[in-house]
Structure formats: C-alpha cells, structure tokens
Design a protein around this motif. Structure first.
Motif, PDB file in Angstrom:
ATOM      1  N   LEU A   3      33.200  45.632  46.019  1.00  9.48           N
ATOM      2  CA  LEU A   3      34.074  46.508  46.790  1.00  9.48           C
ATOM      3  C   LEU A   3      34.215  45.965  48.202  1.00  9.48           C
ATOM      4  O   LEU A   3      33.229  45.569  48.817  1.00  9.48           O
ATOM      5  CB  LEU A   3      33.493  47.914  46.844  1.00  9.48           C
ATOM      6  CG  LEU A   3      33.342  48.635  45.493  1.00  9.48           C
ATOM      7  CD1 LEU A   3      32.660  49.983  45.685  1.00  9.48           C
ATOM      8  CD2 LEU A   3      34.696  48.816  44.824  1.00  9.48           C
ATOM      9  N   PRO A   4      35.438  45.943  48.721  1.00  7.56           N
ATOM     10  CA  PRO A   4      35.650  45.446  50.093  1.00  7.56           C
ATOM     11  C   PRO A   4      35.058  46.398  51.112  1.00  7.56           C
ATOM     12  O   PRO A   4      35.018  47.612  50.899  1.00  7.56           O
ATOM     13  CB  PRO A   4      37.176  45.379  50.209  1.00  7.56           C
ATOM     14  CG  PRO A   4      37.677  46.387  49.210  1.00  7.56           C
ATOM     15  CD  PRO A   4      36.707  46.361  48.077  1.00  7.56           C
ATOM     16  N   GLU A   5      34.539  45.831  52.210  1.00  5.26           N
ATOM     17  CA  GLU A   5      33.953  46.666  53.254  1.00  5.26           C
ATOM     18  C   GLU A   5      35.020  47.516  53.928  1.00  5.26           C
ATOM     19  O   GLU A   5      34.815  48.703  54.193  1.00  5.26           O
ATOM     20  CB  GLU A   5      33.265  45.790  54.301  1.00  5.26           C
ATOM     21  CG  GLU A   5      32.007  45.099  53.777  1.00  5.26           C
ATOM     22  CD  GLU A   5      31.304  44.342  54.875  1.00  5.26           C
ATOM     23  OE1 GLU A   5      31.729  44.448  56.044  1.00  5.26           O
ATOM     24  OE2 GLU A   5      30.325  43.647  54.571  1.00  5.26           O
ATOM     25  N   ASN A   6      36.177  46.920  54.242  1.00  2.00           N
ATOM     26  CA  ASN A   6      37.276  47.658  54.870  1.00  2.00           C
ATOM     27  C   ASN A   6      38.503  47.568  53.962  1.00  2.00           C
ATOM     28  O   ASN A   6      39.305  46.634  54.063  1.00  2.00           O
ATOM     29  CB  ASN A   6      37.606  47.091  56.258  1.00  2.00           C
ATOM     30  CG  ASN A   6      36.424  47.207  57.214  1.00  2.00           C
ATOM     31  OD1 ASN A   6      35.873  48.288  57.372  1.00  2.00           O
ATOM     32  ND2 ASN A   6      36.045  46.091  57.835  1.00  2.00           N
ATOM     33  N   ALA A   7      38.621  48.532  53.048  1.00  2.75           N
ATOM     34  CA  ALA A   7      39.700  48.483  52.052  1.00  2.75           C
ATOM     35  C   ALA A   7      41.044  48.795  52.693  1.00  2.75           C
ATOM     36  O   ALA A   7      41.162  49.664  53.560  1.00  2.75           O
ATOM     37  CB  ALA A   7      39.416  49.480  50.938  1.00  2.75           C
ATOM     38  N   THR A   8      42.074  48.036  52.250  1.00  7.82           N
ATOM     39  CA  THR A   8      43.448  48.276  52.691  1.00  7.82           C
ATOM     40  C   THR A   8      44.022  49.421  51.867  1.00  7.82           C
ATOM     41  O   THR A   8      43.480  49.786  50.806  1.00  7.82           O
ATOM     42  CB  THR A   8      44.307  47.026  52.487  1.00  7.82           C
ATOM     43  OG1 THR A   8      44.372  46.737  51.090  1.00  7.82           O
ATOM     44  CG2 THR A   8      43.691  45.829  53.214  1.00  7.82           C
ATOM     45  N   PRO A   9      45.112  50.024  52.289  1.00 10.27           N
ATOM     46  CA  PRO A   9      45.750  51.100  51.508  1.00 10.27           C
ATOM     47  C   PRO A   9      46.070  50.667  50.079  1.00 10.27           C
ATOM     48  O   PRO A   9      45.906  51.463  49.146  1.00 10.27           O
ATOM     49  CB  PRO A   9      47.012  51.403  52.306  1.00 10.27           C
ATOM     50  CG  PRO A   9      46.638  51.072  53.715  1.00 10.27           C
ATOM     51  CD  PRO A   9      45.763  49.852  53.611  1.00 10.27           C
ATOM     52  N   ASP A  10      46.512  49.417  49.877  1.00  9.57           N
ATOM     53  CA  ASP A  10      46.829  48.944  48.525  1.00  9.57           C
ATOM     54  C   ASP A  10      45.571  48.877  47.662  1.00  9.57           C
ATOM     55  O   ASP A  10      45.583  49.230  46.474  1.00  9.57           O
ATOM     56  CB  ASP A  10      47.490  47.557  48.591  1.00  9.57           C
ATOM     57  CG  ASP A  10      48.898  47.626  49.191  1.00  9.57           C
ATOM     58  OD1 ASP A  10      49.472  48.745  49.183  1.00  9.57           O
ATOM     59  OD2 ASP A  10      49.391  46.597  49.669  1.00  9.57           O
ATOM     60  N   GLN A  11      44.472  48.397  48.266  1.00  8.67           N
ATOM     61  CA  GLN A  11      43.224  48.304  47.518  1.00  8.67           C
ATOM     62  C   GLN A  11      42.689  49.710  47.134  1.00  8.67           C
ATOM     63  O   GLN A  11      42.176  49.915  46.037  1.00  8.67           O
ATOM     64  CB  GLN A  11      42.171  47.561  48.354  1.00  8.67           C
ATOM     65  CG  GLN A  11      42.445  46.077  48.491  1.00  8.67           C
ATOM     66  CD  GLN A  11      41.464  45.398  49.445  1.00  8.67           C
ATOM     67  OE1 GLN A  11      41.104  45.978  50.480  1.00  8.67           O
ATOM     68  NE2 GLN A  11      41.054  44.178  49.108  1.00  8.67           N
ATOM     69  N   LEU A  12      42.837  50.666  48.040  1.00  7.46           N
ATOM     70  CA  LEU A  12      42.431  52.038  47.748  1.00  7.46           C
ATOM     71  C   LEU A  12      43.231  52.631  46.601  1.00  7.46           C
ATOM     72  O   LEU A  12      42.711  53.366  45.757  1.00  7.46           O
ATOM     73  CB  LEU A  12      42.579  52.918  48.994  1.00  7.46           C
ATOM     74  CG  LEU A  12      41.584  52.662  50.132  1.00  7.46           C
ATOM     75  CD1 LEU A  12      41.937  53.501  51.355  1.00  7.46           C
ATOM     76  CD2 LEU A  12      40.156  52.981  49.680  1.00  7.46           C
ATOM     77  N   GLN A  13      44.515  52.274  46.557  1.00  9.03           N
ATOM     78  CA  GLN A  13      45.361  52.784  45.479  1.00  9.03           C
ATOM     79  C   GLN A  13      44.936  52.206  44.132  1.00  9.03           C
ATOM     80  O   GLN A  13      44.928  52.909  43.115  1.00  9.03           O
ATOM     81  CB  GLN A  13      46.830  52.425  45.770  1.00  9.03           C
ATOM     82  CG  GLN A  13      47.806  53.070  44.815  1.00  9.03           C
ATOM     83  CD  GLN A  13      49.243  52.854  45.253  1.00  9.03           C
ATOM     84  OE1 GLN A  13      49.528  52.228  46.290  1.00  9.03           O
ATOM     85  NE2 GLN A  13      50.178  53.367  44.477  1.00  9.03           N
ATOM     86  N   VAL A  14      44.535  50.902  44.136  1.00  7.70           N
ATOM     87  CA  VAL A  14      44.064  50.268  42.899  1.00  7.70           C
ATOM     88  C   VAL A  14      42.756  50.935  42.441  1.00  7.70           C
ATOM     89  O   VAL A  14      42.561  51.221  41.249  1.00  7.70           O
ATOM     90  CB  VAL A  14      43.852  48.750  43.127  1.00  7.70           C
ATOM     91  CG1 VAL A  14      43.146  48.134  41.924  1.00  7.70           C
ATOM     92  CG2 VAL A  14      45.181  48.057  43.372  1.00  7.70           C
ATOM     93  N   LEU A  15      41.848  51.207  43.403  1.00  9.87           N
ATOM     94  CA  LEU A  15      40.579  51.862  43.075  1.00  9.87           C
ATOM     95  C   LEU A  15      40.802  53.260  42.495  1.00  9.87           C
ATOM     96  O   LEU A  15      40.144  53.690  41.534  1.00  9.87           O
ATOM     97  CB  LEU A  15      39.708  51.972  44.320  1.00  9.87           C
ATOM     98  CG  LEU A  15      39.039  50.680  44.792  1.00  9.87           C
ATOM     99  CD1 LEU A  15      38.374  50.896  46.155  1.00  9.87           C
ATOM    100  CD2 LEU A  15      37.992  50.220  43.778  1.00  9.87           C
ATOM    101  N   ARG A  16      41.768  53.984  43.093  1.00 14.00           N
ATOM    102  CA  ARG A  16      42.051  55.329  42.605  1.00 14.00           C
ATOM    103  C   ARG A  16      42.573  55.291  41.180  1.00 14.00           C
ATOM    104  O   ARG A  16      42.177  56.108  40.327  1.00 14.00           O
ATOM    105  CB  ARG A  16      43.057  56.002  43.535  1.00 14.00           C
ATOM    106  CG  ARG A  16      43.234  57.500  43.262  1.00 14.00           C
ATOM    107  CD  ARG A  16      44.143  58.174  44.280  1.00 14.00           C
ATOM    108  NE  ARG A  16      43.571  58.157  45.625  1.00 14.00           N
ATOM    109  CZ  ARG A  16      44.017  57.408  46.632  1.00 14.00           C
ATOM    110  NH1 ARG A  16      45.032  56.589  46.454  1.00 14.00           N
ATOM    111  NH2 ARG A  16      43.455  57.455  47.798  1.00 14.00           N
TER     112      ARG A  16
END
Length: 533
Positions: A3-16
């Motif tokens: 998991l990235p330390e500082n997730a970008t909005p796109d990465q958060l959407q992928v995680l969700r």
C-alpha cells in the motif's frame, strides 16, 4: 499487496473497488449459496425447508420459513440430529409462526431483556393511572429481576422453551436466594415461588397480547399444603416481645455503641417504629406512608382502686402480677387490678392523677388509655381503610421524640417516619420523604446482632413482619372475631385463614377459655379500641 504511504485519489478509488469486490466474495459464501447447505429437505416447497448447516460442526437440523417483509426468512434451530423429529418440530414451529403472523404479530422481536424492561414501564403506567398500587409494582419488579437473570441465555422470547420454568424452584432455592435476600434465614417458601411464577405469567400474557412471539410456557405451580407449610415471620411470644422491648432501650442507650455510631437519631425512631407495628398490625409500607394528619388520638379514662403499702413487709408480700407504684413523695401504692398496662405505658396524665388522688385522700385514680384512629393511605397494597388500635401511646412518644431530637419539627402534613437527614448527610434530596423500609430493616438486623452479643438468641425466623402476626394472634386471643381482625389489618378472612392457619392461631380453639386478663395485660397492649366502629 504493497500500500502506498500517500495514496492519490485514483489509487484510493482502486482500493475501494477492490474492497467492495472482496466483500461480495465473502458474503457469497454465506446463507443462500450452494455451499451453505450440507443437506436440505423441502417440506412445503421453498416456503418451509429443513437443512444441515455446512458451517456448523454438529449435524443439527435447522428450519427456514418464508415470512416475507424486509428479512424475508425466519430461521430456527430444531435442536435434533434426527430428520424425522426435525420435520415434526419444523411443522409445529410453522403452525405457531403462521398463526402469530396472521394475528398481526412480528416474528423478529426485540431482545428478552429489553422486552422485560418495556413490561416494567407498562406496569409503571398502570400505577400512574391507579390500576395497580405502587407497592404492587415494587414486588413485581423484584420478581422480574429474577426472571431477567434466569432467562439471560435466551436472546428473544421465541427462543425460550416451554419447559424453561420447570427447574425454576430449584434454581431459586439453591445459590440464588441468598443473593437477593442476604439476611433471610432460609430459601423462599412455596407461596413466594408461586407468587413469582404468577408475576412471570403476567409478563408472558402481556407478550402474547402484544403479538410478541412466545412458546406456550409451562408454569410449575406448587400445591399449597398448610400442614406442611413452615411459618414465615412467626408471631412473637409474649415473653419474647417483652424481651425485645426492654433490649431495644438498652441497644439505643448503650454508650459504647453510641461512640461507634455516626448518628443515633434513627435508632430512637426505630424503637417506636417497632412498637407501632406490633400495636397496629400494619404492614411496614403502610406504616411508612402515614402522615400525622392520618392519625387521630383517642383518650379514655378508667377508675382504678388502690391501697397504700405501709411497710417493707407489704412490699415483699406482693404477687408477681401486682404493680408497685412509687409516687414523687415516696409513697408506695398497689392498684387493685391485674388488668393494668405496665408502668412504661403510664401517661403523664395518669401519673398526675395518682398524685392528685393521694393529695385528696381518694382510694382511686384514673388511668389514661391512648388509642389511635388510623387512616391508611390509598397508595398502599390494599388501598384506603380506617381502623382503631392501641398504638396511640407509641405514636404520641414518637411525636415528642421528633419535637425534642429532630432538627425539623414535625407538622400535621409530615410523614410520621420522616427523613430529616443526618449529621453526615451528603445531600438533602431525601429530606422530608418517608424513611425507607430497607433502611429500617437494616436497623432490625443491627439490633439482632446486638442481642447475639448479649447471648440472647431469639427465634431466627422473627422478622419485622412478625409484629403483624403478633398483633393478629393477640387480637384473636383477646376474643376479637376473625372478621373484625381481618378488617383491621386489611385482608380478607380467607387470606387470614390461609396465611395464619399454620401458625399459633390453629391452637386457639382450645385456648379461648383459658385466656385470662393477666395474660392479656402481659402483652403490653390494651384492646379497648380494637373493634368495629
């Protein structure tokens, strides 16, 4: 997955999106999927099936019934691994549930504990509308506390098996009676258990009336047999009653005890409380509900002849029943009657009459008797009633005690047993209210401990309620009719026979002709006001 330390909005959407997908996979393994059933048998098509749960280690059959609504299905454990028995139980449950639903009931009720609390609220509403007494509510709440604990393993009323109460009596009479009544000398009687079961029946009837799903509970009533019934709160004997009165004064005045106590005022109140209970037959809660405005004092005078004792020889020749009275001037006289109250019950007016008689050289004086007309509060167990009793002297002394010792002087509108606070009170919230029955009962236990320290061992079954039994017995011994006595103490003749038949009263049939005025006077009561008026 790193998991990235500082997730970008796109990465958060992928995680969700990933978490949502995993949640669907996890939930697909639950109820309704192919791998949920180890075995499945339809009884009424898909509307009623029985099944073995693949996620359970044991082979216990469950049922699933289509009920509609938001939750759609109702599931129940059939508590058997036998398929044939499981089918029979499933059909029984189906019939009960269907009838319940057709009657407007809800099969997904609240938790048992919450429903019992709601029932107590309902009972409180009955009190506010004068449908039941507050004291009745308190008794029912005490029973329902036990029911709540006894049913703690059953989440909902529908889970409670019909035979659940079969072992209740055993449960109450083993480890669970001292928990609720630490100072009781024995477990609850048959009458007490039956009373609690009656309160439980009221709860389950209320559940049914309000369309809450319950099974047909079996109530194991105990058949009452007076011959086998051991008396509870037996009446004091004449000797024990006198012994208690004498030692109450010693207990109150004991200097060593006073040093250890933070406040002695209420122990003085307790002395009069005990006497008033024994001389009126009131229930403790009825006594504590009284205000001074509910009391009317009754005064009556009776002439008593006497003789003057001239020397010591005359004193030594007195019989045990004769009372020796010493006046202020040292003159000793003996009343010519054996039906006189003990000297502790001589009023100030009686003592003045004796002195006056000697001055005027009369051979008689007048004895003052103080009775009481008492009006019981309508908020009590049996409601309002008016009766007459010989407790007037004790009531008068209690009034004088509050006048001289209390920081709050009594008024007609005050409770006769008023909380006036103490020298170490933390607040004044209860000042002005009646004293609590539990508080006064603790003083009774303290007094019993004092007697034990003096090596005085009374019947361990005696309680404050023994005052009521004592009053009833004494009245019957004095020749008052059972219906008169029942009216005074606020119960029916049938109730009197039911509760007192197993006590000393059953012996009175052969004792009426043997009772003498001397025996009655030893009771320290005067019965001239104990009648119907």
């Amino acid at each position: 997955m790193d998991l990235p330390e500082n997730a970008t909005p796109d990465q958060l959407q992928v995680l969700r999106a990933y978490l949502n997908q995993q949640q669907k996979i996890v939930s697909s393994k639950g109820y309704g999927t192919k791998n949920y059933y180890k075995d499945k048998h339809e009884i009424l098509g898909s509307k009623l099936i029985i099944f073995l749960n693949n996620q359970k280690l044991s082979d216990i059959w469950y049922m699933r019934m289509h009920v509609g609504g938001e939750q759609v299905y109702k599931r129940l454990s059939l508590k058997t691994s036998d398929k044939k028995i499981a089918i029979e139980r499933a059909l029984d449950h189906w019939r009960n549930l269907k009838n319940h639903i057709d009657g407007g009931g809800n099969v997904f009720g609240e938790k048992t504990e919450k429903i019992i609390d709601n029932y107590i609220i309902f009972l409180g509403e009955l009190v506010s509308t004068n449908q039941i007494k507050k004291h009745t509510l308190q008794c029912k709440v005490t029973s329902l506390k036990k029911l709540k604990e006894y049913l703690s393993n059953y989440e909902k009323p529908s889970d409670i098996p019909p035979e659940i109460l079969v072992d209740y009596t055993k449960w109450r009479r083993t480890r669970n009676w001292t928990k609720y009544h630490k100072n009781n000398s024995r477990p609850p009687s048959d009458l007490t258990v039956n009373s609690e079961l009656q309160d439980f029946k009221g709860f389950f009837d209320w559940c049914s009336k309000n369309k809450m799903m319950t099974n047909n509970i079996i109530f194991p009533w105990i058949k009452y047999d007076p011959k086998k019934h051991k008396e509870t709160s037996p009446p004091f004997t004449h000797e024990d009653y006198g012994l208690i009165l004498n030692n109450l004064l010693s207990w109150f005045a004991d200097r060593e005890l006073k040093k250890a106590r933070r406040n002695n005022f209420y122990r003085g109140v307790f002395m009069y409380y005990f006497e008033i209970l024994a001389q009126s037959g009131m229930r403790p809660h009825e006594c504590l509900k009284l205000r001074w405005s509910d009391i009317e004092m009754l005064h009556e005078y009776e002439k008593v002849e006497y003789e003057i004792i001239q020397d010591d020889e005359g004193v030594h020749s007195l019989n045990e029943d004769e009372i020796l009275i010493t006046t202020k001037k040292g003159i000793e006289i003996v009343p010519k009657t054996d039906n006189l109250p003990p000297k502790r019950y001589f009023t100030t007016k009686t003592l003045e009459n004796i002195e006056e008689s000697l001055e005027k050289r009369r051979n008689w004086f007048e004895v003052e008797y103080i009775g009481a007309k008492i009006e019981i509060s309508p908020e009590t167990k049996t409601g309002r009633r008016v009766f007459y009793c010989p407790a007037g002297f004790a009531l008068k002394k209690l009034w004088e005690y509050y006048q001289s010792q209390s920081p709050i002087k009594p008024k007609r509108s005050d409770y006769i047993f008023q909380n006036v606070g103490t020298t170490h009170s933390k607040g004044v919230n209860h000042v002005g209210n009646p004293l609590n029955d539990t508080f006064l009962r603790r003083l009774w236990y303290e007094f019993r401990d004092f007697l034990v320290s003096k090596e005085i061992n009374l019947n361990p079954e005696y309680t404050l309620y023994s005052c009521r039994s004592f009053f009833i017995n004494l009245n019957l011994e004095a020749g008052n009719k059972p219906h008169q006595v029942a009216k005074m103490v606020g119960h029916s003749v049938a109730t009197q026979a039911k509760h007192y038949e197993a006590m000393e009263v059953q012996k009175l049939a052969t004792r009426f002709s043997k009772i003498t005025s001397g025996q009655i006077s030893q009771s320290k009561l005067d019965f001239r006001y104990v009648d119907e008026k």
